[in-house]
Design a protein around this motif. Structure first.
Motif, short mmCIF file in Angstrom:
data_model
loop_
_atom_site.label_atom_id
_atom_site.label_comp_id
_atom_site.label_asym_id
_atom_site.label_seq_id
_atom_site.Cartn_x
_atom_site.Cartn_y
_atom_site.Cartn_z
N UNK A 73 44.40 32.27 54.43
CA UNK A 73 43.28 32.19 55.39
C UNK A 73 42.28 33.32 55.13
N UNK A 74 42.76 34.51 54.82
CA UNK A 74 41.83 35.61 54.56
C UNK A 74 41.00 35.35 53.31
N UNK A 75 41.59 34.76 52.29
CA UNK A 75 40.84 34.43 51.07
C UNK A 75 39.82 33.33 51.38
N UNK A 76 40.21 32.34 52.17
CA UNK A 76 39.27 31.28 52.54
C UNK A 76 38.11 31.81 53.37
N UNK A 89 36.29 41.69 51.90
CA UNK A 89 37.04 42.16 50.74
C UNK A 89 38.15 43.13 51.15
N UNK A 90 37.83 44.04 52.06
CA UNK A 90 38.84 45.00 52.54
C UNK A 90 39.96 44.25 53.26
N UNK A 91 39.60 43.22 54.02
CA UNK A 91 40.62 42.47 54.75
C UNK A 91 41.53 41.70 53.80
N UNK A 92 40.98 41.16 52.71
CA UNK A 92 41.82 40.47 51.72
C UNK A 92 42.78 41.46 51.07
N UNK A 93 42.30 42.67 50.78
CA UNK A 93 43.19 43.70 50.24
C UNK A 93 44.30 44.03 51.23
N UNK A 94 43.95 44.11 52.51
CA UNK A 94 44.95 44.34 53.56
C UNK A 94 45.97 43.21 53.60
N UNK A 95 45.50 41.98 53.50
CA UNK A 95 46.41 40.82 53.53
C UNK A 95 47.34 40.82 52.31
N UNK A 96 46.83 41.27 51.16
CA UNK A 96 47.68 41.37 49.97
C UNK A 96 48.77 42.41 50.20
N UNK A 118 55.94 42.31 53.18
CA UNK A 118 56.86 41.28 53.68
C UNK A 118 57.86 40.89 52.60
N UNK A 119 57.38 40.78 51.36
CA UNK A 119 58.28 40.44 50.25
C UNK A 119 59.32 41.53 50.04
N UNK A 120 58.89 42.78 50.07
CA UNK A 120 59.83 43.90 49.92
C UNK A 120 60.82 43.92 51.08
N UNK A 121 60.32 43.71 52.29
CA UNK A 121 61.19 43.72 53.47
C UNK A 121 62.22 42.59 53.41
N UNK A 122 61.78 41.43 52.96
CA UNK A 122 62.70 40.29 52.90
C UNK A 122 63.80 40.50 51.87
#
Length: 87
Positions: A75-78, A37-44, A50-54
């Protein structure tokens, strides 16, 4: 019927009279799910950054980086779903 009884009867919690190894295994399973769960939050958060940077810095590699970010999120959600199924 109390909520604890429903959870216990569903097999989500080990028996209170079970051996220590059963409780240890339950703890390890819980830690894996919480880490997922923590890793999915990190991936979000990474995808959001990335969206802000782009939108701030436009390069030719921006679409590829966005694609990799969304792939990482998928992949993190899967993996989290895999943890829920297997554990």
């Amino acid at each position: 019927m109390p909520l604890f009884t429903l959870i216990s009867n569903a097999g989500l919690l080990p028996d209170f009279n079970a051996d220590a190894d059963v409780w240890l295994l339950f703890g390890v399973k819980l830690m894996f799910i919480l880490a997922g769960l923590v890793y999915v939050l990190f991936a979000i958060l990474v995808t959001r950054q990335i969206t802000i940077m782009s939108s701030t810095v436009t390069t030719t590699a921006s679409p590829l980086i966005k694609l990799l970010g969304y792939f990482h999120l998928l992949v993190s959600i899967l993996v989290l779903i895999y943890f829920f199924i297997v554990l």
